[in-house]
Scaffold this motif. Structure first.
Motif, PDB file in Angstrom:
ATOM      1  N   ARG A  40       9.380   7.533  -0.300  1.00 41.02           N
ATOM      2  CA  ARG A  40       8.461   7.418   0.844  1.00 41.02           C
ATOM      3  C   ARG A  40       7.170   6.686   0.429  1.00 41.02           C
ATOM      4  O   ARG A  40       6.701   5.788   1.111  1.00 41.02           O
ATOM      5  N   GLN A  41       6.644   7.090  -0.730  1.00 44.56           N
ATOM      6  CA  GLN A  41       5.405   6.456  -1.216  1.00 44.56           C
ATOM      7  C   GLN A  41       5.632   4.977  -1.493  1.00 44.56           C
ATOM      8  O   GLN A  41       4.825   4.128  -1.144  1.00 44.56           O
ATOM      9  N   SER A  42       6.766   4.720  -2.152  1.00 43.71           N
ATOM     10  CA  SER A  42       7.057   3.344  -2.543  1.00 43.71           C
ATOM     11  C   SER A  42       7.223   2.474  -1.287  1.00 43.71           C
ATOM     12  O   SER A  42       6.718   1.351  -1.211  1.00 43.71           O
ATOM     13  N   ARG A  43       7.923   3.028  -0.275  1.00 43.72           N
ATOM     14  CA  ARG A  43       8.143   2.279   0.961  1.00 43.72           C
ATOM     15  C   ARG A  43       6.813   2.011   1.676  1.00 43.72           C
ATOM     16  O   ARG A  43       6.562   0.927   2.169  1.00 43.72           O
ATOM     17  N   PHE A  44       5.960   3.019   1.685  1.00 43.86           N
ATOM     18  CA  PHE A  44       4.668   2.878   2.366  1.00 43.86           C
ATOM     19  C   PHE A  44       3.856   1.733   1.749  1.00 43.86           C
ATOM     20  O   PHE A  44       3.380   0.827   2.437  1.00 43.86           O
ATOM     21  N   VAL A  45       3.734   1.772   0.418  1.00 47.86           N
ATOM     22  CA  VAL A  45       2.889   0.782  -0.256  1.00 47.86           C
ATOM     23  C   VAL A  45       3.506  -0.618  -0.164  1.00 47.86           C
ATOM     24  O   VAL A  45       2.806  -1.612  -0.001  1.00 47.86           O
ATOM     25  N   ARG A  46       4.847  -0.674  -0.201  1.00 47.88           N
ATOM     26  CA  ARG A  46       5.510  -1.973  -0.093  1.00 47.88           C
ATOM     27  C   ARG A  46       5.357  -2.533   1.321  1.00 47.88           C
ATOM     28  O   ARG A  46       5.047  -3.699   1.525  1.00 47.88           O
ATOM     29  N   THR A  47       5.551  -1.671   2.318  1.00 42.70           N
ATOM     30  CA  THR A  47       5.485  -2.132   3.710  1.00 42.70           C
ATOM     31  C   THR A  47       4.067  -2.550   4.099  1.00 42.70           C
ATOM     32  O   THR A  47       3.854  -3.595   4.698  1.00 42.70           O
ATOM     33  N   VAL A  48       3.113  -1.703   3.744  1.00 45.77           N
ATOM     34  CA  VAL A  48       1.746  -1.934   4.232  1.00 45.77           C
ATOM     35  C   VAL A  48       1.012  -2.967   3.385  1.00 45.77           C
ATOM     36  O   VAL A  48       0.284  -3.801   3.913  1.00 45.77           O
ATOM     37  N   PHE A  49       1.211  -2.902   2.071  1.00 49.28           N
ATOM     38  CA  PHE A  49       0.416  -3.783   1.204  1.00 49.28           C
ATOM     39  C   PHE A  49       1.260  -4.812   0.434  1.00 49.28           C
ATOM     40  O   PHE A  49       0.719  -5.655  -0.263  1.00 49.28           O
TER      41      PHE A  49
END
Lengths: 306, 177
Positions: A138-147
């Motif tokens: 979840r964390q990895s997806r968030f940072v990849r998607t947003v930033f």
């Protein structure tokens, strides 16, 4: 004012380290919930739900800016007056180009984290492992998607800690010590009377600075030199040559290299670019030559850009 | 002024033929649908008028325009100066441009329209210069591919001049830039 961003894996002691650093330095601790409450206080129930469920939703427009851009702008304004420890939320990316930011990543071996989770929540090893994997994804997806960042890339951080055999207080001590060191260096290098805050990076030339202004005009989120692509290695596997494009356009997942130099250097740059395209075919990279750049600026002066 | 002209890049016949082709493709791609054609002012007005008459579907037409709002910043911010009148949520939107160079303007508008939750957003541009395109998004329908020349006519202008030429001409780089 200074900022310390702390990115952490679940059960890596990152939360405890952030709390300890914040308490010992007297900095305000801001996590995701506090961030939204502080800078987007009028979120509707729907928005709150969507922001907790979908990383992509942060890229949607709210008025004329997307959520991330509102948070970034508000935070930059806020830290001007208030020192902050920012926990999670890809905080490093929110402060890219901010000279007074210290970016820390806290990790621990998977088995160590499993054991901590088991103790904390009285879970079986399988349940703990599954919880951790979900959280990591979840964390990895968030940072990849947003930033557009790889959260696990150690090169994104100034300091990476492994808490396998260190306590939260010991790690907090290391962060504070490094922070003090940086703070004293910043004071020496800052001209008198000028704050140690720099919202825009130091560009190498006028063309880069003008290009950043154009992107700002169009509210296009960009990062300056966020990533280096190795393109040649020596016999021992050390990176011998690398290419670092000037800009990354987050929403459009595109790297831009601005060339404001003489033709003889352009040839070398073209060679690097060609090699980069061969090695990283999935990465979108564009080069803007001096002639094209001048033409672009002229068209903008005429209001003719399309 | 005639001396500023270098050549006719696209005659009115060439344009008409290509617009007819694009209209036929759009008619086939959107068969059974009722797309909203959104023209970007002012350059696309002639293209939109001709293209829409070559689309054999019920279409709706609207316009958008953007400008630089100076505000308190050094460089200004791009803002929408003419917004859509039609609610496009749940509808197919086809953004109609006269020319796409860097894609900054189109990228900005596509982002803005996407935020209104349409069923789809596609882009149709009479002219496009892929070498200059910095913002990567697909251009679904392109009339003609061009390079970095200065073009006027059929909606394209320099300082508001030459928009009403029935053809597209290349002119010498204006002296004041």
């Amino acid at each position: 004012m200074p900022v310390i961003t702390i990115s952490r894996q679940l059960a890596s002691l990152g939360d405890e380290i952030a709390e300890s650093v914040s308490r010992r330095l007297g900095f305000e601790l801001i996590d995701r919930d506090a961030l939204l409450k502080k800078f987007l206080p009028d979120l509707s129930a729907h928005e709150t739900h969507m922001l907790s469920e979908s990383a992509k939703f942060y890229l949607n427009l709210r008025g004329t800016e997307n959520y991330i851009s509102i948070l970034r702008r508000s935070l930059h304004g806020y830290v001007h007056e208030n020192p902050v420890v920012l926990l999670g939320f890809g905080g490093r990316a929110l402060f890219s180009g901010h000279r007074a930011a210290l970016n820390v990543r806290v990790t621990a071996p998977f088995e160590t984290r499993v054991s901590r989770i088991r103790k904390r929540y009285s879970m079986t090893a399988e349940e703990a492992a599954s919880t951790l994997l979900k959280s990591d994804r979840r964390q990895s997806r968030f940072v990849r998607t947003v930033f557009g960042d790889d959260i696990g890339d150690p090169l994104l951080y100034d300091l990476v800690l492994n808490t396998a055999s260190l306590s939260a207080d010991e790690c907090a001590g290391a962060v504070i010590s490094l922070f003090r060191e940086l703070e004293s260096n910043l004071k020496i290098t800052e001209p008198a009377g000028q704050a140690a805050v720099c919202e825009t990076p130091e560009f190498k030339n006028q063309a880069e600075s003008e290009f950043a202004h154009l992107l700002d005009m169009y509210n296009i989120e960009w990062k300056y030199e966020p990533k280096t692509f190795p393109i040649e290695w020596d016999a021992e596997g050390n990176v011998a040559k690398a290419f670092r494009p000037d800009f990354y356009l987050v929403k459009f997942d595109t790297y831009i290299e601005i060339t404001a130099m003489n033709q003889k250097y352009v040839t070398e740059k073209n060679r690097k670019l060609k090699r980069m395209r061969e090695l990283y075919p999935g990465v979108k990279v564009r080069i803007v030559y001096k002639k094209d750049f001048n033409s672009l600026v002229e068209r903008f002066k005429l209001g003719k850009e399309g | 002024m005639e001396t500023d002209f270098v050549r006719i890049a696209f005659t009115s016949e060439t344009i008409a033929a290509r617009v007819a082709e694009l209209g036929a493709r759009i008619t086939s791609d959107y068969a059974g649908e009722e797309p909203v054609l959104v023209g970007v002012l002012k350059g696309s007005s002639y293209f939109l008028a001709d293209l829409s008459r070559r689309i054999d579907l019920q279409v709706k037409i609207d316009f958008m325009s953007i400008g630089v709002y100076q505000g308190t910043t050094k460089t200004g911010i791009v803002r929408i100066t003419k917004d859509l009148d039609i609610d496009v949520s749940g509808k197919h939107v086809l953004l109609v441009e006269d020319i796409i160079r860097t894609g900054l303007t189109t990228g900005y508008l596509v982002q803005n329209i996407e935020a209104r939750k349409p069923k789809s957003v596609r882009v149709c541009s009479l002219l496009a210069n892929p070498d200059q395109q910095l913002i990567s998004f697909p251009i679904d329908y392109t009339g003609f591919t061009v390079s970095g020349e200065w073009l006027v006519g059929y909606g394209l202008d320099i300082d508001e001049k030459w928009r009403n030429l029935p053809y597209i001409a290349e002119i010498r780089r204006p002296a004041h830039v």
